[in-house]
Motif scaffolding. Structure first.
Motif, mmCIF file in Angstrom:
data_model
loop_
_atom_site.group_PDB
_atom_site.id
_atom_site.type_symbol
_atom_site.label_atom_id
_atom_site.label_comp_id
_atom_site.label_asym_id
_atom_site.label_seq_id
_atom_site.Cartn_x
_atom_site.Cartn_y
_atom_site.Cartn_z
ATOM 1 N N GLU A 131 0.820 -1.020 -0.079
ATOM 2 C CA GLU A 131 -0.151 -0.063 0.056
ATOM 3 C C GLU A 131 0.862 1.109 0.006
ATOM 4 O OE1 GLU A 131 -3.485 -2.406 2.359
ATOM 5 O OE2 GLU A 131 -2.627 -0.547 3.433
ATOM 6 N N ALA A 134 2.287 1.724 -3.544
ATOM 7 C CA ALA A 134 1.302 2.363 -4.333
ATOM 8 C C ALA A 134 1.281 3.744 -3.924
ATOM 9 C CB ALA A 134 -0.057 1.546 -4.110
ATOM 10 N N LYS A 135 1.142 4.215 -2.708
ATOM 11 C CA LYS A 135 0.984 5.741 -2.502
ATOM 12 C C LYS A 135 2.234 6.550 -2.730
ATOM 13 C CE LYS A 135 -1.995 5.579 1.742
ATOM 14 N NZ LYS A 135 -2.041 5.634 2.914
ATOM 15 N N LEU A 161 2.961 -6.732 -4.796
ATOM 16 C CA LEU A 161 2.944 -5.343 -5.361
ATOM 17 C C LEU A 161 1.620 -5.274 -5.983
ATOM 18 C CD1 LEU A 161 6.246 -4.357 -6.429
ATOM 19 C CD2 LEU A 161 5.348 -3.822 -4.412
ATOM 20 N N ARG A 192 5.880 0.931 -12.305
ATOM 21 C CA ARG A 192 4.469 1.286 -12.156
ATOM 22 C C ARG A 192 3.884 1.701 -13.388
ATOM 23 N NH1 ARG A 192 1.333 5.046 -7.422
ATOM 24 N NH2 ARG A 192 -0.801 4.020 -8.151
#
Ligand SMILES: C[S@@+](CC[C@H](N)C(=O)[O-])C[C@H]1O[C@@H](n2cnc3c(N)ncnc32)[C@H](O)[C@@H]1O
Length: 194
Positions: A131, A134-135, A161, A192
């Motif tokens: 998390e 992702a942030k 991930l 990403r």
């Protein structure tokens, strides 16, 4: 998660000099290769997760990178790294935190982690880590995770991930400890998606 308490890590760093630690690397060649492979520019915002006393930031700074952040659970390790770097450390950002509880306040072009992720032995901690990735990692940004070959490989890290991260490159590396033992490491570079 006794393995991951601040006191546990502070004690390890208090007991041994940086270059006596089993994971010590004078020159983090694979990490640097993979960072270069991303095409990162000198202004790229790079965070070293569980950076401890790693010399990666010294090498990156030598190469002209100047937006560097080091995060670690151990305040003592970060203090030692700052002392080693001297005045250069003032231009870097230092965060004492547990990565699984940290609330990122900015985004990064590149997330690097050598030998911290695999200490997250509980699924909930790995989820919390994902998390934070992702942030904190901007769309189009990169994630490099290097760890001893034990429980994880590129596929299992990719699964943690989650969707939205593409495996770009994976490398094996035999790390020789200061005591002369060989530890097999594996590095994975993810991107990403936008
Ligand atoms: C094996 S050392 C690797 C240090 C450094 N990355 C290197 O390659 O030299 C693991 C590091 O991760 C840090 N660490 C362990 N668990 C952590 C957590 N949950 N959050 C932040 N740092 C953590 C430890 O304090 C330690 O500095």
């Amino acid at each position: 998660m006794t393995n991951n308490t601040q006191a546990h890590w502070d004690r390890i760093y208090e007991t041994k000099a940086g270059n006596e630690l089993s994971w010590f690397q004078e020159h983090p060649a694979i990490s640097l290769d993979l960072i270069r492979a991303t095409g990162a520019k000198p202004g790229a915002a790079i965070i070293d997760i569980g950076g401890g006393e790693s010399r990666l930031v010294d090498a990156l700074s030598d190469e002209g990178f100047h937006a560097l952040t080091i995060l670690d659970l151990s305040e003592g390790a970060l203090a030692a790294a700052k002392a080693r770097l001297g005045p250069r450390s003032a231009k870097m950002a230092w965060i004492t935190a547990d990565v699984t509880a940290w609330e990122p306040s900015e985004t990064y072009d590149l997330w690097h982690d050598r030998a911290a992720f695999h200490f997250l032995t509980e699924a909930a901690a790995r989820q919390a880590y994902a998390e934070r990735v992702a942030k904190a990692v901007r769309p189009g940004g990169y994630v490099i995770i290097g760890l001893p070959v034990l429980r994880h490989d590129a596929a299992s890290i990719g699964a943690v991930l989650g969707e939205g991260f593409e495996l770009v490159q994976s490398r094996r590396h035999d790390h020789v400890t200061p005591a002369g033992r060989t530890r097999r490491f594996q590095f994975s570079l993810f991107r990403r998606e936008h």
